[in-house]
Design a protein around this motif. Structure first.
Motif, short mmCIF file in Angstrom:
data_model
loop_
_atom_site.label_atom_id
_atom_site.label_comp_id
_atom_site.label_asym_id
_atom_site.label_seq_id
_atom_site.Cartn_x
_atom_site.Cartn_y
_atom_site.Cartn_z
N ALA A 50 0.80 -1.23 0.00
CA ALA A 50 0.00 0.00 0.00
C ALA A 50 0.83 1.28 0.00
O ALA A 50 0.49 2.24 -0.70
CB ALA A 50 -0.97 0.00 1.18
N PRO A 51 1.95 1.38 0.74
CA PRO A 51 2.72 2.63 0.72
C PRO A 51 3.33 2.96 -0.64
O PRO A 51 3.75 4.10 -0.87
CB PRO A 51 3.82 2.39 1.77
N LEU A 52 3.40 1.98 -1.55
CA LEU A 52 4.00 2.21 -2.85
C LEU A 52 2.98 2.61 -3.91
O LEU A 52 3.34 2.87 -5.05
CB LEU A 52 4.76 0.96 -3.33
N GLY A 53 1.69 2.63 -3.55
CA GLY A 53 0.67 3.04 -4.50
C GLY A 53 -0.02 1.85 -5.15
O GLY A 53 0.24 0.69 -4.83
N ASP A 78 -6.84 -5.68 -9.75
CA ASP A 78 -8.28 -5.60 -9.52
C ASP A 78 -8.64 -5.10 -8.13
O ASP A 78 -9.65 -4.40 -7.96
CB ASP A 78 -8.92 -6.97 -9.75
N ALA A 79 -7.82 -5.45 -7.13
CA ALA A 79 -8.16 -5.07 -5.75
C ALA A 79 -8.27 -3.56 -5.57
O ALA A 79 -9.04 -3.08 -4.72
CB ALA A 79 -7.12 -5.64 -4.79
N TRP A 80 -7.50 -2.80 -6.35
CA TRP A 80 -7.52 -1.34 -6.16
C TRP A 80 -8.84 -0.72 -6.59
O TRP A 80 -9.11 0.43 -6.24
CB TRP A 80 -6.36 -0.72 -6.94
N ALA A 81 -9.69 -1.44 -7.29
CA ALA A 81 -11.02 -0.94 -7.63
C ALA A 81 -11.93 -0.93 -6.41
O ALA A 81 -12.94 -0.22 -6.39
CB ALA A 81 -11.64 -1.78 -8.74
N TYR A 82 -11.57 -1.70 -5.39
CA TYR A 82 -12.38 -1.79 -4.18
C TYR A 82 -11.89 -0.86 -3.08
O TYR A 82 -12.69 -0.40 -2.25
CB TYR A 82 -12.38 -3.23 -3.65
N ASP A 86 -4.31 4.40 0.14
CA ASP A 86 -4.40 5.17 1.39
C ASP A 86 -5.40 4.54 2.35
O ASP A 86 -5.14 4.47 3.57
CB ASP A 86 -4.80 6.62 1.10
N ALA A 87 -6.53 4.08 1.82
CA ALA A 87 -7.54 3.46 2.68
C ALA A 87 -7.03 2.14 3.25
O ALA A 87 -7.24 1.83 4.43
CB ALA A 87 -8.84 3.24 1.90
N VAL A 88 -6.36 1.35 2.42
CA VAL A 88 -5.80 0.08 2.88
C VAL A 88 -4.77 0.32 3.97
O VAL A 88 -4.77 -0.36 5.01
CB VAL A 88 -5.18 -0.69 1.70
N LEU A 89 -3.89 1.29 3.76
CA LEU A 89 -2.84 1.57 4.73
C LEU A 89 -3.43 2.02 6.06
O LEU A 89 -3.04 1.53 7.13
CB LEU A 89 -1.89 2.62 4.17
N ALA A 90 -4.36 2.95 6.02
CA ALA A 90 -4.95 3.46 7.26
C ALA A 90 -5.66 2.34 8.02
O ALA A 90 -5.54 2.23 9.26
CB ALA A 90 -5.93 4.59 6.94
N ALA A 91 -6.39 1.50 7.30
CA ALA A 91 -7.11 0.41 7.96
C ALA A 91 -6.16 -0.60 8.57
O ALA A 91 -6.38 -1.10 9.68
CB ALA A 91 -8.03 -0.28 6.94
N ARG A 92 -5.07 -0.88 7.86
CA ARG A 92 -4.10 -1.86 8.37
C ARG A 92 -3.41 -1.33 9.63
O ARG A 92 -3.25 -2.07 10.62
CB ARG A 92 -3.08 -2.19 7.29
#
Length: 286
Positions: A50-53, A78-82, A86-92
Motif C-alpha cells: 500500500a505505501p507504494l501506490g 483488480d483489488a484497487w477498484a475496491y 491510502d484506505a488500505v494503509l490506514a485500515a491496516r
C-alpha cells in the motif's frame, strides 16, 4: 551461541512476531473485509504494498519474489477498484494497533515505548538502495500509539531484511521458487505449506527442482547436495550482512536491549496462539 544465530538473525527472530500478527489476527482481516476487498489474499497483497501506490502484479511479484505470478495476478490490480492504497494503509495500521493492544499482556506500555524508540533508531540507520518495499514503508507517517510505532518500525526492518534476502538470492542465480525449494530441501518449511500458500503448480515446482538438480544443488531425491547446503548457508550469511545497517545504528548494547524487550512480547503472542506454530511464513518462536 549458535554460530548461525548472528545478532542480525537474533534481532529478526525477536521482532518478527510483532509484525507477523498482521497475517494471523482477526482484526486486519476484518478491516480489509470492511473496505470491501472480496478475498483475504487481496487484503494481503494490497496491505504489503500500500505505501507504494496502486501497483500492478508484475512489480509486486518481483518484490515479493516467492509468490507465483499467477497468484499475485488474481488479486492485482483488480483489488484497487475496491479500496485505495491510502484506505488500505490506514485500515491496516489501525487494525494492527488494535491487535497488539488486545493481545499483549497488561502493563506492556512502558516496554513498548522503549522498544519503539530503539526500533525507530534502527530504522533511521537503514539505507534503501535496491530495497523498494522497505523504502515505501519507511515513508509512512509514524503512528501516535506505542503499539502502532512498534509495528511500523518492525515492518520497515523486516522488509529491509526481506529486500536484502531477495538481492542475495538473485545474486546467487536463484529465482523466487528456486530459493523456496532450497529452503524446503534444507529443512525449512514443509513443501506442502509453501506450495499451497505461494500458489505454485506441481509443474512449476518440478521445473524448479530440475533446474536445481542440473546446477548440482539438489540430488535426484530432492535432498540438498553439499553444494546446495553451502549455497543456502551463503545465502543466509549474505542476508545477515545486508541487514547490518540497523545493527550499526543501535550498537551492540542497543541490539541486546531491543532483543531483551521484544522477546517476551513475541513469545507471549506465540504462546497465546495469536501467532500459530508452525506457520506458513516460517517465523520461529524466539
Amino acid at each position: 551461541m549458535d554460530p548461525q544465530r548472528t545478532p542480525a538473525r537474533r534481532l529478526w527472530e525477536a521482532v518478527e512476531p510483532l509484525h507477523a500478527v498482521v497475517y494471523f489476527a482477526p482484526e486486519p482481516a476484518e478491516a480489509a473485509k470492511a473496505l470491501g476487498l472480496p478475498s483475504w489474499w487481496m487484503g494481503y497483497f494490497t496491505g504489503r504494498v500500500a505505501p507504494l501506490g496502486p501497483l500492478d502484479a508484475p512489480p509486486v511479484t518481483a518484490m515479493l519474489f516467492g509468490f507465483a505470478p499467477s497468484m499475485v495476478a488474481r488479486s492485482l490490480p483488480d483489488a484497487w477498484a475496491y479500496a485505495s492504497p491510502d484506505a488500505v494503509l490506514a485500515a491496516r495500521l489501525d487494525a494492527v494497533r488494535a491487535t497488539l493492544e488486545r493481545a499483549l499482556p497488561p502493563g506492556s506500555e512502558g516496554r513498548l515505548e522503549r522498544l519503539a524508540e530503539l526500533l525507530e533508531r534502527a530504522v533511521a540507520g537503514c539505507r534503501y538502495d535496491g530495497r523498494p518495499l522497505a523504502a515505501g514503508w519507511s515513508g509512512v507517517r509514524r503512528p501516535a500509539s506505542a503499539a502502532g510505532r512498534v509495528w511500523l518500525a518492525a515492518t520497515v526492518l523486516r522488509e529491509h531484511r526481506g529486500d536484502g534476502h531477495v538481492l542475495a538470492a538473485v545474486g546467487a542465480g536463484l529465482r523466487g521458487l528456486d530459493a523456496t525449494l532450497t529452503l524446503v530441501a534444507n529443512g525449512g518449511v514443509p513443501q506442502e505449506t509453501f506450495q499451497a500458500n505461494r500458489g505454485w503448480t506441481e509443474a512449476e515446482w518440478e521445473e524448479s527442482r530440475h533446474r536445481l538438480v542440473a546446477r548440482g544443488l539438489l540430488d535426484r531425491t530432492s535432498r540438498p547436495t553439499r553444494a546446495g547446503e553451502e549455497l543456502r548457508r551463503q545465502l543466509e550469511d549474505a542476508t545477515d550482512r545486508l541487514a547490518a545497517d540497523p545493527l550499526a545504528a543501535l550498537g551492540e548494547s542497543g541490539v541486546e536491549e531491543a532483543i531483551g524487550l521484544a522477546v517476551p512480547l513475541s513469545r507471549h503472542l506465540v504462546d497465546t496462539g495469536v501467532l500459530p506454530m508452525p506457520n506458513p511464513i516460517g517465523v520461529p518462536r524466539p
